[in-house]
Design a protein around this motif. Sequence first.
Motif, short mmCIF file in Angstrom:
data_model
loop_
_atom_site.label_atom_id
_atom_site.label_comp_id
_atom_site.label_asym_id
_atom_site.label_seq_id
_atom_site.Cartn_x
_atom_site.Cartn_y
_atom_site.Cartn_z
N MET A 89 -116.21 -13.38 -32.25
CA MET A 89 -115.35 -12.64 -31.34
C MET A 89 -115.38 -13.32 -29.99
SD MET A 89 -116.10 -8.70 -30.50
CE MET A 89 -115.70 -8.07 -28.90
N ARG A 90 -114.21 -13.44 -29.35
CA ARG A 90 -114.17 -14.07 -28.02
C ARG A 90 -114.87 -13.15 -27.03
NH1 ARG A 90 -112.19 -19.35 -28.70
NH2 ARG A 90 -110.17 -19.31 -29.73
N PRO A 91 -115.49 -13.73 -26.02
CA PRO A 91 -116.21 -12.88 -25.07
C PRO A 91 -115.27 -12.15 -24.11
CG PRO A 91 -116.32 -15.16 -24.37
CD PRO A 91 -115.61 -15.15 -25.69
N TYR A 92 -115.74 -11.07 -23.55
CA TYR A 92 -115.06 -10.30 -22.52
C TYR A 92 -113.65 -9.96 -22.96
CZ TYR A 92 -119.26 -11.92 -20.33
OH TYR A 92 -120.58 -12.19 -20.09
N GLY A 93 -112.66 -10.33 -22.20
CA GLY A 93 -111.30 -9.87 -22.53
C GLY A 93 -110.60 -10.69 -23.59
N PRO A 128 -130.18 -7.78 -22.73
CA PRO A 128 -129.88 -7.14 -21.44
C PRO A 128 -128.42 -6.70 -21.34
CG PRO A 128 -130.12 -9.52 -21.17
CD PRO A 128 -130.49 -9.22 -22.58
N ALA A 129 -128.17 -5.75 -20.45
CA ALA A 129 -126.85 -5.14 -20.33
C ALA A 129 -125.77 -6.15 -20.03
CB ALA A 129 -126.88 -4.05 -19.26
N GLY A 130 -126.07 -7.11 -19.14
CA GLY A 130 -125.06 -8.09 -18.76
C GLY A 130 -124.56 -8.89 -19.96
N ILE A 131 -125.48 -9.21 -20.86
CA ILE A 131 -125.11 -9.96 -22.05
C ILE A 131 -124.32 -9.08 -23.00
CG2 ILE A 131 -125.97 -11.25 -24.03
CD1 ILE A 131 -126.66 -12.70 -21.59
N LEU A 132 -124.78 -7.85 -23.18
CA LEU A 132 -124.09 -6.95 -24.11
C LEU A 132 -122.65 -6.73 -23.68
CD1 LEU A 132 -126.82 -4.25 -24.78
CD2 LEU A 132 -125.93 -5.91 -26.40
N ALA A 133 -122.42 -6.72 -22.36
CA ALA A 133 -121.07 -6.46 -21.85
C ALA A 133 -120.08 -7.49 -22.37
CB ALA A 133 -121.08 -6.47 -20.33
N GLY A 134 -120.54 -8.65 -22.73
CA GLY A 134 -119.64 -9.70 -23.21
C GLY A 134 -119.00 -9.40 -24.54
N ALA A 135 -119.56 -8.41 -25.25
CA ALA A 135 -119.00 -8.11 -26.57
C ALA A 135 -118.58 -6.66 -26.68
CB ALA A 135 -120.03 -8.44 -27.65
N GLN A 136 -118.18 -6.10 -25.56
CA GLN A 136 -117.68 -4.74 -25.58
C GLN A 136 -116.17 -4.73 -25.42
OE1 GLN A 136 -119.88 -2.99 -22.40
NE2 GLN A 136 -121.75 -2.77 -23.61
N GLY A 137 -115.58 -3.59 -25.69
CA GLY A 137 -114.13 -3.49 -25.55
C GLY A 137 -113.72 -3.42 -24.10
N TYR A 158 -124.24 -13.94 -29.51
CA TYR A 158 -125.21 -14.83 -30.14
C TYR A 158 -125.68 -15.96 -29.25
CZ TYR A 158 -121.12 -17.82 -30.95
OH TYR A 158 -120.01 -18.58 -30.81
N ALA A 159 -124.92 -16.28 -28.23
CA ALA A 159 -125.35 -17.38 -27.39
C ALA A 159 -124.94 -17.12 -25.96
CB ALA A 159 -124.76 -18.70 -27.87
N VAL A 160 -125.69 -17.72 -25.09
CA VAL A 160 -125.36 -17.69 -23.68
C VAL A 160 -125.02 -19.13 -23.32
CG1 VAL A 160 -126.21 -17.16 -21.40
CG2 VAL A 160 -127.07 -15.91 -23.36
N SER A 161 -123.98 -19.30 -22.57
CA SER A 161 -123.65 -20.67 -22.17
C SER A 161 -123.94 -20.83 -20.70
CB SER A 161 -122.18 -20.97 -22.45
OG SER A 161 -121.98 -21.06 -23.84
N ASP A 176 -121.32 -16.17 -24.47
CA ASP A 176 -120.20 -16.93 -25.02
C ASP A 176 -120.01 -16.63 -26.49
OD1 ASP A 176 -119.26 -20.45 -24.84
OD2 ASP A 176 -118.12 -18.62 -25.18
N GLY A 177 -119.27 -15.65 -26.78
CA GLY A 177 -119.00 -15.38 -28.18
C GLY A 177 -119.99 -14.43 -28.80
N ALA A 178 -119.49 -13.66 -29.73
CA ALA A 178 -120.34 -12.70 -30.43
C ALA A 178 -119.90 -12.67 -31.89
CB ALA A 178 -120.18 -11.32 -29.81
#
Lengths: 275, 305, 424
Positions: free
Chosen positions: C91-95, C121-130, C141-144, C306-308
């Motif tokens: 899944m693409r991150p963020y929007g 952490p919350a900041g990372i989880l936010a990358g895969a929320q609606g 799965y990864a942080v870039s 970056d991606g989930a």
Amino acid sequence: MIKLLASRTFFQSILVINLLLVLLPVFFLFNSSLRESNEFARTPFALARDPFWENYQRVWSEGEFGSYFLNSLIITGGSLVLILILALGAGFVLGRYTFTGNNIIFGFILTGMLVPAKLAILPLFIQLNWMNLLDSRLGLILVYTSAALPAAIFIMSGFFKSLPVDLDNAARIDGASEFKLLSKVLVPLVRPGMAIVAIYSAIPIWNDFFLPLVFLQSPEKKTLMQGLTVFFGQYASQWGVLFAGLCLAALPLIVLYLILSEQFIKGLTAGAVKG
Amino acid sequence: MSSALRRDQNRTTRALLIPALTVIIVFTTVPALTTLSYAFFSWNGFERSGLAGFDNFQRLFQYPYLEQLTAALTHNTIAFVAIMILQTSLGLLLAYAMFRVKRGLRLYRVVVFLPVIFSLVVVGYLWQSLLDPYYGPINQIITAVGFPELAKPWLGDTTTALPSLIFINLWRWVGFPAIVFLAGLNAINTEYIEAARIDGASESQVFRKIMFPLLAPSLTIITVLTFIGAYEWFDLPFVIGGSNGSPAGATDTLALMFYRTSFGSIDSGANDVGVGSALGVLIFTLVGLGAAIGSTLLRRREVEQ
Amino acid sequence: MKISKIRGLVAALFAAVTVVAPGASIASANTEITFWSWRTEDKAFYESQMRLFEAKNPGITVKFTPYLNTEYNAIVATALTAGKGPDVLQMRPYGGMANLSDAGNFLPLSTTDVPALKKLPAGILAGAQGYKDKKQFGLPYAVSALGVMYNPDILEKAGVGALPQTWAQLQSAFDKVKKAGFLPLGNAGGNGPALEQLHATVGPTFYGGTAFFNDVVAGKKTFTDKGYVASLKAVADLAKWMPANYQGIDYNTARGLFANEKAAFYIGGNYEIGYFRSLNPSITIGWFPAPKANAGAKRYVGTWADGAYAVNAKTTQKAAALKLINFLGTKEFGQALVDEIAFIPTAPYVKINDPAVKEINRWRTTLGTPFLNVVGFRFEAPTSSSILQPGFQKLIVGGTTPEQLAKDVQTAVASWYAPQKGKS
């Protein structure tokens, strides 16, 4: 006479220039496909001294080209068969019979040439889904056939029209049904037209990468051109392998073209282009 | 004719015409009409909501779509004019050359039409490699013959990108008008040509006064098909420049914009089916009107032999 | 040839049968799930990982299919809309997939189904929320991380001693490299997204990092801010160090220049390292965070989830799909991500042995700042990225000015982003 000879040399040279412009890039393509990728990166513009056939091997095995190739064959072949059958029938009726509505139907069919499948991609998608033809080669065959029919019918009707009427009368006197007239007498005579329709329709279908991209989800159904685009992502910068892939992809149509070219040219020069 | 024959003919007509018509109606006509209708609804991603009147059309002509639309339309028009002039005249030249030359004709005929059968993926990738500023042979040749300033990044420079695409398109398509014109030339009754020759006409006079007018049907077909192809240009720009018309939108076309707007792309975010469909209506109207007007005007020129 | 033809025919027959009988789920011992991704570069890696998963979960087979990055969104969107999507997908991150997640295409993941989520952490989880629906739809799965990669061998040959800490020192390092006969920078202008990443690396120190990010998100500052304009100008200034004819050099060729040791520096994300190594296994790669604009500025490392991995809401193999997600969240998989393709995993307690990746992770945790465009402004069109990517291409050839580009970005964002509406 001197004037005539001079201009003949001029025209010869035009054709030779065209020959070079066409064949040199193609030669580059083929030559590069036989070179090892890193070597190509170092000296892009050199002759392949030791043909590196491994590129082709890799393309075939790792690139799963076998299955892509087969899918393209099924889809293009299936479409061609359907197109020829339908266009022969419709072309015969529209070209040789007079009846009210002939012109209207003919005009309607021609407007089909204006609509590229791309523009109607979303409703086609929803429609195919509703018909359970999504992710199906049959669905793709039907869409391609529909797109190619207008031009095919146009070409075939032109050929049928140009055949002498006496053939019809002779056959009917001999007691042949209309269908027999078509299949036994007329079809053999419009073979050049069929060759034109075959090549003219096969090219865009074999080469199309867009519709399979949208309509085929399963990897085992992917076509050659579609597979090429993924292949590029995977083997980026492995130039030799990429070029080998391109050559393999272009090969079948080249073969078809070479086989049919005589018929094709004959058909074109038989005056089919008369509107 | 006898009624038995008439019945047989009617039966045959139905049997042979209906399948073809059905396929066309189901898979071309209905989807086309549906696309046009989509432009009048509002959309949520790929889910259709209620009627939206002309809302989508209004938005198409506003920020941010208007800029893209004008740029794309300009590119399509430039492409049409350039291709029409260059491709047709080069095609005619090649056709006439093949008409006059006897030696090697079979080889030339095969070679002239050859690029037309290559897939756009192959053509696009091949020319991208040839024109690569770092690895490509073309720039190397240009430098070698002494013009290093001309060794530009052809496909990367915003001023040369579109012309380069047009050139690649020419390379790929010129065989088509060539073959069509050749067929047209071969169909001309040789008596006319011989008669003119006997009357002392020069080659160029024969061409201008007799051959060219009689090529009118071929010209009609080529013109209409070129028009349709230029305004629906998608494959080559997509393969080389991507759906955004890289570099910096210099190779954007109406069809690319349609694809991008309807489906979205990674970095330009959400898609807008409503505006995309409105654009589709625009393209279809443009092409339909142009083809109809063009072919009517050109048909008047056609002379019966 | 013959055997493959027979196999092909059998496959075609089988396919034909499955076409005629759609939806016929095979109630056999073997469950097959499909897994889609946009990383064609990592196909080999994922294939081997899937075999490991299958060994641990007999009865489940995974079919991994990568698609061309640029077409991934279109393909996934159409497939999901038709109900023919994969079971598990990247899944693409963020929007990036906001409209899809909002339309309910992804299965919300709970911490009971996917325990690995608890450790992030919350900041990372936010990358895969609606976007409109803030449920957790994916397992990041990864942080870039963005920084400056360099070739130590070339720097040594060019006589560059200490690693540059300021912008001025970077310029002089470039100069030394050029004089030694190498290309200073591998980056080129043929690819808009690559330029955007270049900006996201060197830009934050000019525009003020996380403080500016927060201000823009809140509407307190705009993109026409002096600092942001200066960050755009920095990209334009780098053009003179790029290879000749940089406008026409595409992404792969540019990366190849660094990988084949022709260029000394490459500015971008850590995900490039795996690609560099695949082209040239013998290369040594060093990394340092982007230099500060001047002595008083701060250094930053642009970073984002970056991606989930997400699950299709309409999947018929929910249990198997969740098993796969959990496998992808394990420490072992995270370890493989680092070891084999040099990604920075979100899975905690992974031992990073690779010196380059170690450096990156160390600096990332202290100097991290969000990748502005990806994290904040991808939710609706026109995204800031859609303006900047072609915009940078024009900027580096002088086709526009930093001030104008900044204005264009502001106009775009202000057209849909509430806190910025009406501001310029």
